[in-house]
Design a protein around this motif. Structure first.
Motif, PDB file in Angstrom:
ATOM      1  N   ALA A 176       0.868  -1.387  -0.052  1.00 36.31           N
ATOM      2  CA  ALA A 176      -0.017  -0.176   0.019  1.00 36.31           C
ATOM      3  C   ALA A 176       0.877   1.262   0.102  1.00 36.31           C
ATOM      4  O   ALA A 176       0.534   2.415  -0.727  1.00 36.31           O
ATOM      5  N   TYR A 177       2.077   1.352   0.554  1.00 36.50           N
ATOM      6  CA  TYR A 177       2.954   2.288   0.724  1.00 36.50           C
ATOM      7  C   TYR A 177       3.475   2.589  -0.566  1.00 36.50           C
ATOM      8  O   TYR A 177       3.402   3.841  -1.101  1.00 36.50           O
ATOM      9  N   LYS A 230       0.306   7.411  -4.573  1.00 41.53           N
ATOM     10  CA  LYS A 230       0.576   8.247  -5.829  1.00 41.53           C
ATOM     11  C   LYS A 230       0.930   9.760  -5.538  1.00 41.53           C
ATOM     12  O   LYS A 230       0.654  10.348  -4.368  1.00 41.53           O
ATOM     13  N   ASN A 231       1.996  10.256  -6.310  1.00 44.15           N
ATOM     14  CA  ASN A 231       2.199  11.906  -6.343  1.00 44.15           C
ATOM     15  C   ASN A 231       1.541  12.585  -7.394  1.00 44.15           C
ATOM     16  O   ASN A 231       1.540  12.027  -8.653  1.00 44.15           O
ATOM     17  N   VAL A 252       0.716  14.459  -2.156  1.00 45.02           N
ATOM     18  CA  VAL A 252       1.292  12.931  -1.986  1.00 45.02           C
ATOM     19  C   VAL A 252       0.056  12.213  -1.203  1.00 45.02           C
ATOM     20  O   VAL A 252      -0.484  12.360  -0.360  1.00 45.02           O
ATOM     21  N   GLY A 253      -0.226  11.047  -2.099  1.00 42.45           N
ATOM     22  CA  GLY A 253      -1.362  10.253  -1.744  1.00 42.45           C
ATOM     23  C   GLY A 253      -1.266   9.375  -0.657  1.00 42.45           C
ATOM     24  O   GLY A 253      -0.134   9.376   0.186  1.00 42.45           O
ATOM     25  N   SER A 254      -2.296   8.829   0.071  1.00 47.65           N
ATOM     26  CA  SER A 254      -2.172   8.206   1.599  1.00 47.65           C
ATOM     27  C   SER A 254      -2.155   6.754   1.385  1.00 47.65           C
ATOM     28  O   SER A 254      -2.202   6.192   0.398  1.00 47.65           O
ATOM     29  N   PHE A 255      -1.897   6.140   2.586  1.00 46.07           N
ATOM     30  CA  PHE A 255      -2.111   4.797   2.824  1.00 46.07           C
ATOM     31  C   PHE A 255      -2.252   4.652   4.156  1.00 46.07           C
ATOM     32  O   PHE A 255      -2.019   5.680   5.143  1.00 46.07           O
ATOM     33  N   ILE A 291       4.915   6.629  -4.847  1.00 42.27           N
ATOM     34  CA  ILE A 291       5.656   7.278  -3.675  1.00 42.27           C
ATOM     35  C   ILE A 291       7.218   7.462  -3.924  1.00 42.27           C
ATOM     36  O   ILE A 291       7.759   8.782  -3.798  1.00 42.27           O
ATOM     37  N   HIS A 292       7.929   6.664  -4.628  1.00 36.50           N
ATOM     38  CA  HIS A 292       9.297   6.848  -5.036  1.00 36.50           C
ATOM     39  C   HIS A 292       9.732   7.345  -6.096  1.00 36.50           C
ATOM     40  O   HIS A 292      11.000   7.640  -6.564  1.00 36.50           O
TER      41      HIS A 292
END
Ligand code: FES
Ligand code: FE2
Lengths: 160, 414
Positions: B236-237, B241-242, B252-255, B380-381
């Motif tokens: 999930a991490y 999404k950015n 920056v999207g969540s989890f 995320i990265h």
């Protein structure tokens, strides 16, 4: 040693243990129900603030995790003067107020070739302490570090 | 074969497009810095504080934008207004405290007025000049109070009670328009009920402001944080999404953060902000240097004030709900402090890293190419957040971030 001397002794020892990063020895000066906090008043937001708090086990747990974290290892040295010691009539409890200035000697926080070895004032504040006294030993039950300093730059992973 | 590099190899472009790296001069050059203040910080909307910092009529708060001292006042009508904190007489700074109330008189002046202590000119909360000492004797009828009002600035309260100011009279959009949808993800959570600031501290760090903004925009650096690796780094991490928005802003999207995985840390589910799924973590990075960061139970806001090419002041605030009872508030504070306080786990690590960048990036140093070239499907990265910021920066500055002597050209794949 008088009770007031026992209180002073505990305060100064706690500074030395923390200076030497002997966290366990520091916490051994504290009773089981010890509560630690770093607080400050902010004229910016006009509020009393808590910057860090925890009981004895929480503080020790946090210190034990430090090797997993990236920290500024520049040592902190506490210069402390005990201003007042007030013993309660029961002879078993006391409160004390001390002035504290913490100096930081740069090691790996900036560019070590240039900065390592230089000392600067890291923060200024007072200790407000409460003690339980038994058998001539004063054990911390509460320490509030009240800071004047609110510009803490990189901050630190170490308690004050 | 892997090898080290000589000067020519070190300074030649990386195997990336020009939008995927920047020249370290944009983090260290004095001329570029001054130009940023003129072209960006004096032209956009900057949040400066929270309305709860001046709750009552006649309260004030002082701040700085692009080296300009600014004072905010709340008038009897409840409205917050912004002015240059500068006396029209001989340019003294009007108010010197961070905050306070004009209800009491000052040594040189009357209650309910802003008084310049120097020659006792007085102004009201709406910036009107009310009193000029020995006016007729000195100015006869050549100078009138009506001509000596304070310089008023555009000011709006928006998004959970934050106070936004623009030095640009000509700015042709509201804060909502300026945010271009980037605040929408947290707006229901922040606007449901009034917020209150429970934490403030500041840092002055010897690095460029954009390096702090970059750190807030990229999560690849979670390798720096043991806490984030152990409570994140699952499917999930890595799916977060950015997302880029107009005007250089990003989300920056969540989890769901697994707080229990860090010893001594616990779920924040019970005191989540309104409308927020439990233990979720959203981040908004706004151009040119603002960050809103909501980790379930507490909101953090970073406001950057650039002080020099290699110096930035960052003000850190923590916010909860004004309606919090004492136990709830205390829990929010503990959650905030454990990671984000000046003695917390992550903030210290982040500040150490940007200090290291600043220390290694002096003006005139051999050129560094700062790489923003990761592509991971905008997750995320991926470094698309930073690329999005620098595309906007290039547009405002008319300089190529990868080669600041060249005029800006839109990149195809920004
Ligand atoms: S400078 Fe303010 S009254 Fe003269
Ligand atoms: Fe970080």
């Amino acid at each position: 040693m008088s009770s007031a001397d026992a209180v002073r002794d505990s305060i100064y020892r706690s500074c030395m243990y923390k200076d030497d990063m002997e966290w366990e020895k520091w916490l051994n000066l504290c009773d089981e129900d010890f509560q630690y906090s770093i607080t400050a008043y902010s004229p910016e937001i006009r509020n009393d603030m808590i910057y860090l708090s925890g009981g004895r086990d929480e503080m020790l747990g946090m210190m034990k995790m430090l090797p997993k974290h990236n920290s500024d290892h520049s040592p902190l040295k506490r210069h402390c003067s005990v201003y007042t010691v007030d013993l309660e009539d029961d002879g078993a409890t006391a409160t004390a107020v001390s002035s504290v200035v913490v100096y930081q000697t740069q090691l790996d926080g900036i560019n070590c070739h240039v900065d390592a070895g230089s000392s600067n004032v890291f923060l200024v504040g007072r200790y407000f302490d409460k003690f339980r006294i038994a058998d001539g030993v004063a054990k911390f039950v509460e320490r509030e570090v009240k800071l004047d300093t609110r510009k803490l730059d990189k901050g630190t992973h170490y308690p004050i | 074969m892997a090898r080290s590099r000589n000067h020519e190899q070190w300074t030649s472009p990386p195997p990336f497009t020009s939008s995927e790296y920047v020249d370290s001069r944009i983090y260290s050059d004095q001329e570029i810095f001054e130009e940023e203040l003129e072209k960006i910080f004096k032209k956009s909307w900057i949040p400066v504080c929270h309305e709860s910092e001046l709750p009552e009529p006649y309260d004030f708060r002082t701040v700085t934008i692009a080296k300009e001292p600014v004072i905010l006042t709340r008038a009897k009508d409840g409205k917050i207004r912004a002015f240059l904190n500068v006396c029209p007489h001989r340019g003294n700074m009007l108010e010197r405290s961070p905050s306070g109330s004009f209800l009491d008189g000052s040594p040189s002046g009357n209650p309910r007025h802003i008084t310049c202590m120097f020659h006792a000119w007085q102004f009201d909360m709406k910036g009107r000049c009310i009193y000029i000492s020995r006016q007729e004797e000195g100015y006869q009828d050549r100078l009138k109070k009506q001509q000596m009002g304070l310089r008023e600035l555009k000011c709006e309260v928006y998004f959970g009670g934050f106070v936004w100011v623009s030095l640009n009279d000509q700015i042709d959009m509201t804060v909502e328009e300026w945010s271009a949808g980037s605040l929408a993800v947290l707006k229901p959570s922040l606007d449901e009920e009034p917020l209150e600031v429970f934490h403030y501290h500041k840092a002055i760090i010897p690095c460029n402001y954009k390096l702090w903004h970059d750190t807030n925009c990229e999560f690849y650096h979670d390798y720096l944080h043991y806490h984030n690796r152990i409570t994140g780094f699952n499917d999930a991490y890595f799916a977060r999404k950015n997302t880029g928005f107009d005007n250089g802003h990003i989300n920056v999207g969540s989890f769901e953060v697994q707080y229990d995985n860090y010893e001594g840390s616990h779920s924040r589910e019970e005191i989540s902000f309104p409308h927020l799924p439990p233990n979720h973590w959203y981040m908004i990075d706004m151009f040119p240097g603002v960050n809103f960061n909501l980790r379930g139970s507490s909101l953090r806001c970073d406001i950057m004030t650039p002080l020099g090419p290699d110096k930035v002041m960052i003000e850190f605030r923590g916010l909860g709900l004004k309606s919090d009872d004492a136990v709830t508030r205390r829990a929010r504070i503990d959650h905030h402090n454990s990671i984000w306080g000046p003695f917390g786990r992550n903030l210290h690590e982040d500040l150490l890293a940007v200090t290291g960048q600043g220390a290694a990036m002096n003006p005139r140093a051999e050129k560094r190419q700062i790489l923003h070239g990761r592509h991971e499907n905008e997750t995320i990265h991926d470094e698309n957040g930073m690329r999005h910021f620098y595309e906007e920066w290039g547009r405002w500055m008319d300089r190529m971030p990868s080669n600041p002597d060249k005029p800006f050209a839109e990149s195809a794949g920004a």
